[in-house]
Design a protein around this motif. Structure first.
Motif, PDB file in Angstrom:
ATOM      1  N   SER A  35      45.349  32.525  43.063  1.00 62.95           N
ATOM      2  CA  SER A  35      44.607  33.876  43.527  1.00 62.95           C
ATOM      3  C   SER A  35      44.523  34.437  41.964  1.00 62.95           C
ATOM      4  O   SER A  35      42.984  34.487  41.602  1.00 62.95           O
ATOM      5  CB  SER A  35      45.861  35.197  43.751  1.00 62.95           C
ATOM      6  OG  SER A  35      46.301  35.593  43.288  1.00 62.95           O
ATOM      7  N   HIS A  36      45.208  33.918  41.079  1.00 66.06           N
ATOM      8  CA  HIS A  36      44.286  33.834  39.555  1.00 66.06           C
ATOM      9  C   HIS A  36      43.066  33.143  38.931  1.00 66.06           C
ATOM     10  O   HIS A  36      42.276  33.534  38.069  1.00 66.06           O
ATOM     11  CB  HIS A  36      45.171  34.113  38.456  1.00 66.06           C
ATOM     12  CG  HIS A  36      45.000  34.078  37.161  1.00 66.06           C
ATOM     13  ND1 HIS A  36      45.814  34.985  36.452  1.00 66.06           N
ATOM     14  CD2 HIS A  36      44.339  33.222  35.916  1.00 66.06           C
ATOM     15  CE1 HIS A  36      45.196  35.001  35.347  1.00 66.06           C
ATOM     16  NE2 HIS A  36      44.182  33.879  34.824  1.00 66.06           N
ATOM     17  N   GLY A  39      50.379  35.062  39.586  1.00 60.58           N
ATOM     18  CA  GLY A  39      49.178  36.173  39.772  1.00 60.58           C
ATOM     19  C   GLY A  39      48.874  36.261  38.387  1.00 60.58           C
ATOM     20  O   GLY A  39      47.983  36.581  37.659  1.00 60.58           O
ATOM     21  N   SER A  77      47.209  40.063  41.759  1.00 62.63           N
ATOM     22  CA  SER A  77      48.639  39.608  43.168  1.00 62.63           C
ATOM     23  C   SER A  77      49.325  40.986  43.458  1.00 62.63           C
ATOM     24  O   SER A  77      50.448  40.143  43.782  1.00 62.63           O
ATOM     25  CB  SER A  77      49.008  39.164  41.647  1.00 62.63           C
ATOM     26  OG  SER A  77      49.056  39.646  40.166  1.00 62.63           O
ATOM     27  N   GLY A 133      50.045  33.020  44.325  1.00 64.75           N
ATOM     28  CA  GLY A 133      50.018  34.309  43.474  1.00 64.75           C
ATOM     29  C   GLY A 133      49.267  33.238  42.209  1.00 64.75           C
ATOM     30  O   GLY A 133      47.803  34.094  42.025  1.00 64.75           O
TER      31      GLY A 133
END
Ligand SMILES: [Zn+2]
Length: 238
Positions: free
Chosen positions: A156-157, A44, A11, A153
């Motif tokens: 993406s996690h 993230g 992130s 973000g």
């Protein structure tokens, strides 16, 4: 499940790209880009607020408690009608910091389950919408930039968590038990689903009306009323 360190690296890089990309390509100022990139990096890590694993989570609540009041204090002043002087703002910042750092952390620790609804697509949209609504700017584009960063973000996690649930043994692909628990629309338990979707609907409505895409249902008719009132008022005042 990806570890805290992987989430921070991914992130962080993503935040850097988001900040650079939006300021170089979309015409936002470097400062706006930097802030948006930083929000992307923090977002993230947000889904893991639901895990009880010690220090990283405590630090995450610390960051959230420091950042959220700065973004939200203007809104809170407007909503509550409190006076906008230095002392009120400072006290409010301290109260909000403590409320998030300890109050919210306690609530989340008590009621959340790891890989519950914090790891889900509706939670991602909620986080982005809260940012959009809370961000103190009159410009829809800047608010979208900040909310968008949080969504990127956050996603993406979820993606990284899902990628870590797939194991490659030679040519055999094996799905761990955790597969499908990050990028999801609903969780296994009823109550968290209801709360999440109620929140999602409310915030979506608030965001759409903030952006001017839907109008409140009570149209005002300034033409008729002031006229009648004006007559009455002048009678009383004179
Ligand atoms: Zn996670």
């Amino acid at each position: 499940m990806a570890a805290f360190r992987e989430h921070v690296s991914v992130s962080g890089l993503l935040g850097l790209s988001y900040g650079l990309g939006t300021s170089l390509l979309l015409g936002f100022t470097p400062v706006q880009g930097a802030l948006a990139g930083w929000l992307t990096a923090v977002a993230g890590m947000l889904p893991d607020l639901d895990s009880d694993r010690g220090r990283p989570v405590r630090e995450l609540f610390g960051i959230l408690a420091a950042v959220a009041p700065l973004l939200l204090v203007g809104r809170v002043l407007a909503w509550t009608g409190m006076r906008n002087d230095t002392e009120t703002v400072m006290i409010l910042l301290v109260v909000m910091y403590l409320a998030i750092r300890y109050g919210l952390a306690w609530l989340v620790n008590t009621f959340s389950v790891h890989r519950g609804m914090f790891h889900s697509l509706p939670a991602m949209i909620i986080a982005a919408e809260v940012t959009y609504l809370g961000y103190p700017s009159e410009l829809t584009t800047v608010k979208l930039l900040m909310g968008g960063g949080v969504a990127v973000g956050f996603f993406s996690h979820l993606l990284l968590d899902e990628m870590y649930s797939v194991q490659l043994n030679g040519i055999r692909v094996r799905f761990k038990k955790s597969w499908g628990t990050a990028i999801k629309l609903v969780g296994e338990r009823m109550m968290p689903n209801v709360i999440t979707y109620a929140l999602l609907l409310t915030l979506t409505y608030a965001m759409l009306s903030d952006a001017g895409l839907i109008r409140p249902k009570t149209p005002q008719q300034p033409a008729a009323l002031p006229h009648a009132d004006a007559g009455g008022d002048t009678g009383v005042l004179r």
